[in-house]
Design an enzyme around this catalytic site. Sequence first.
Site, PDB file in Angstrom:
ATOM      1  N   ASN A   1      69.804   9.873 110.191  1.00 46.72           N
ATOM      2  CA  ASN A   1      71.325   9.670 110.333  1.00 46.72           C
ATOM      3  C   ASN A   1      71.621   8.913 108.617  1.00 46.72           C
ATOM      4  O   ASN A   1      71.244   7.905 108.398  1.00 46.72           O
ATOM      5  CB  ASN A   1      71.663   8.578 111.239  1.00 46.72           C
ATOM      6  CG  ASN A   1      73.332   8.206 110.983  1.00 46.72           C
ATOM      7  OD1 ASN A   1      73.778   8.709 110.130  1.00 46.72           O
ATOM      8  ND2 ASN A   1      73.624   7.200 111.765  1.00 46.72           N
TER       9      ASN A   1
ATOM     10  N   LYS B   1      73.974   8.610 107.051  1.00 49.15           N
ATOM     11  CA  LYS B   1      75.396   7.648 106.852  1.00 49.15           C
ATOM     12  C   LYS B   1      75.973   8.018 105.672  1.00 49.15           C
ATOM     13  O   LYS B   1      75.927   9.146 105.226  1.00 49.15           O
ATOM     14  CB  LYS B   1      74.982   6.002 106.940  1.00 49.15           C
ATOM     15  CG  LYS B   1      74.095   5.899 108.136  1.00 49.15           C
ATOM     16  CD  LYS B   1      73.905   4.418 108.547  1.00 49.15           C
ATOM     17  CE  LYS B   1      73.162   4.278 110.100  1.00 49.15           C
ATOM     18  NZ  LYS B   1      72.967   2.829 110.285  1.00 49.15           N
TER      19      LYS B   1
ATOM     20  N   HIS C   1      78.542   6.578 117.704  1.00 50.35           N
ATOM     21  CA  HIS C   1      77.587   5.401 116.812  1.00 50.35           C
ATOM     22  C   HIS C   1      78.495   4.193 116.637  1.00 50.35           C
ATOM     23  O   HIS C   1      79.543   4.070 116.450  1.00 50.35           O
ATOM     24  CB  HIS C   1      77.457   5.959 115.448  1.00 50.35           C
ATOM     25  CG  HIS C   1      76.200   5.283 114.644  1.00 50.35           C
ATOM     26  ND1 HIS C   1      76.315   3.964 114.249  1.00 50.35           N
ATOM     27  CD2 HIS C   1      75.011   5.319 114.383  1.00 50.35           C
ATOM     28  CE1 HIS C   1      75.432   3.550 113.707  1.00 50.35           C
ATOM     29  NE2 HIS C   1      74.309   4.275 113.903  1.00 50.35           N
TER      30      HIS C   1
ATOM     31  N   GLU D   1      78.911   1.962 114.578  1.00 53.66           N
ATOM     32  CA  GLU D   1      79.448   1.912 113.277  1.00 53.66           C
ATOM     33  C   GLU D   1      80.722   2.294 113.545  1.00 53.66           C
ATOM     34  O   GLU D   1      81.746   1.957 112.907  1.00 53.66           O
ATOM     35  CB  GLU D   1      78.646   2.390 112.191  1.00 53.66           C
ATOM     36  CG  GLU D   1      77.482   1.473 111.792  1.00 53.66           C
ATOM     37  CD  GLU D   1      76.382   2.003 110.858  1.00 53.66           C
ATOM     38  OE1 GLU D   1      76.479   3.234 110.580  1.00 53.66           O
ATOM     39  OE2 GLU D   1      75.410   1.310 110.933  1.00 53.66           O
TER      40      GLU D   1
ATOM     41  N   GLU E   1      70.835   2.173 120.693  1.00 52.82           N
ATOM     42  CA  GLU E   1      70.659   1.702 119.206  1.00 52.82           C
ATOM     43  C   GLU E   1      71.324   0.007 119.545  1.00 52.82           C
ATOM     44  O   GLU E   1      72.633  -0.178 119.326  1.00 52.82           O
ATOM     45  CB  GLU E   1      71.648   2.223 118.308  1.00 52.82           C
ATOM     46  CG  GLU E   1      71.071   3.708 117.988  1.00 52.82           C
ATOM     47  CD  GLU E   1      71.389   4.152 116.581  1.00 52.82           C
ATOM     48  OE1 GLU E   1      70.506   4.551 115.981  1.00 52.82           O
ATOM     49  OE2 GLU E   1      72.563   4.082 116.134  1.00 52.82           O
TER      50      GLU E   1
ATOM     51  N   GLY F   1      69.957  -1.757 110.620  1.00 56.75           N
ATOM     52  CA  GLY F   1      70.145  -2.136 109.243  1.00 56.75           C
ATOM     53  C   GLY F   1      69.588  -3.623 108.825  1.00 56.75           C
ATOM     54  O   GLY F   1      69.993  -4.044 108.061  1.00 56.75           O
TER      55      GLY F   1
ATOM     56  N   SER G   1      66.065  -0.067 112.997  1.00 61.83           N
ATOM     57  CA  SER G   1      65.291  -0.626 111.917  1.00 61.83           C
ATOM     58  C   SER G   1      63.991  -0.082 112.357  1.00 61.83           C
ATOM     59  O   SER G   1      62.857  -0.535 112.201  1.00 61.83           O
ATOM     60  CB  SER G   1      64.989  -2.103 112.058  1.00 61.83           C
ATOM     61  OG  SER G   1      66.337  -2.543 111.408  1.00 61.83           O
TER      62      SER G   1
HETATM   63  P1  13P Z   1      68.523   1.705 110.481  1.00 61.41           P
HETATM   64  O1  13P Z   1      67.350   2.579 110.926  1.00 61.41           O
HETATM   65  O2  13P Z   1      68.821   1.659 109.039  1.00 61.41           O
HETATM   66  O3  13P Z   1      68.567   0.304 111.121  1.00 61.41           O
HETATM   67  O4  13P Z   1      69.928   2.496 111.224  1.00 61.41           O
HETATM   68  C1  13P Z   1      69.806   2.846 112.585  1.00 61.41           C
HETATM   69  C2  13P Z   1      71.051   3.759 112.758  1.00 61.41           C
HETATM   70  O5  13P Z   1      71.872   3.055 112.997  1.00 61.41           O
HETATM   71  C3  13P Z   1      70.839   5.144 112.974  1.00 61.41           C
HETATM   72  O6  13P Z   1      71.888   5.675 113.582  1.00 61.41           O
END
Ligand code: 13P
Length: 250
Positions: free
Chosen positions: A10, A12, A95, A97, A167, A173, A212
Amino acid sequence: MARRPLVVGNWKMNGTVREAAELARAVAAGLAGEGAEAAVCPPFPCLAEVGRVVDGTGVALGAQDVSRHRPGSHTGEVSAEMLHDLGCRWVIVGHSERRTGLGETDETVRAKLDRARECGLAPIACVGETLEQREAGEADRVVRRQVDALLDGAGSEAVAGCVVAYEPIWAIGTGRNAAPEDAQAMHRGIRARIAERSSAAADSVRILYGGSVNDNNAAGLFAMPDIDGGLIGGASLDSGRFAAICRAAP
Ligand code: 13P
């Protein structure tokens, strides 16, 4: 039933079209058919170019979101039809976010999942609890509610064609991944919840872990019986690390 591991990048909201194409070229070259099934989800403006780059390679194309609406007067939205036309096989829905940052509800996520399926896209539906919810002992309940919302919409048989991504929000992150045993416990619970409706769907649905994941911790996570791969954020922006994560799948 053996479930083939799946590793999804992903990307982003990162990069330019040129950078995305370069990353896609490096990912495809670095994998060369080895390891897990792989997909990359670039930002919308990069989908067409990345689609051209990965076409015919072992790397599939996915999008990070989709409109809940059918084509029409929805300014700024991107329909499932458009994603299908661009060659997407996958689309991430729900997601965290978008759930926490942009107010998406279970109902919105379910509508997006339905739209994706109608257009032949395979949804990657994200679930996961916040740190406060985990510390209050509510993680299982929160994730169960999110899974139920997916099942109520798509139906248990349809869920067999989807991927669920667990997640935990506190792991995204932050460099702080869930311990493999804790992630496994949640994955087992998600599968058990699906099995209450359909044991066939529960056996075949792939449940990815995200939060992560990197080239050092992936093997430990992927070795767990109910962890069928990963949804990778930061580490997927480095083709070498992403390839190593794909190779860490059993
Ligand atoms: P990270 O791997 O940067 O923690 O992000 C995970 C994520 O949100 C994947 O969709």
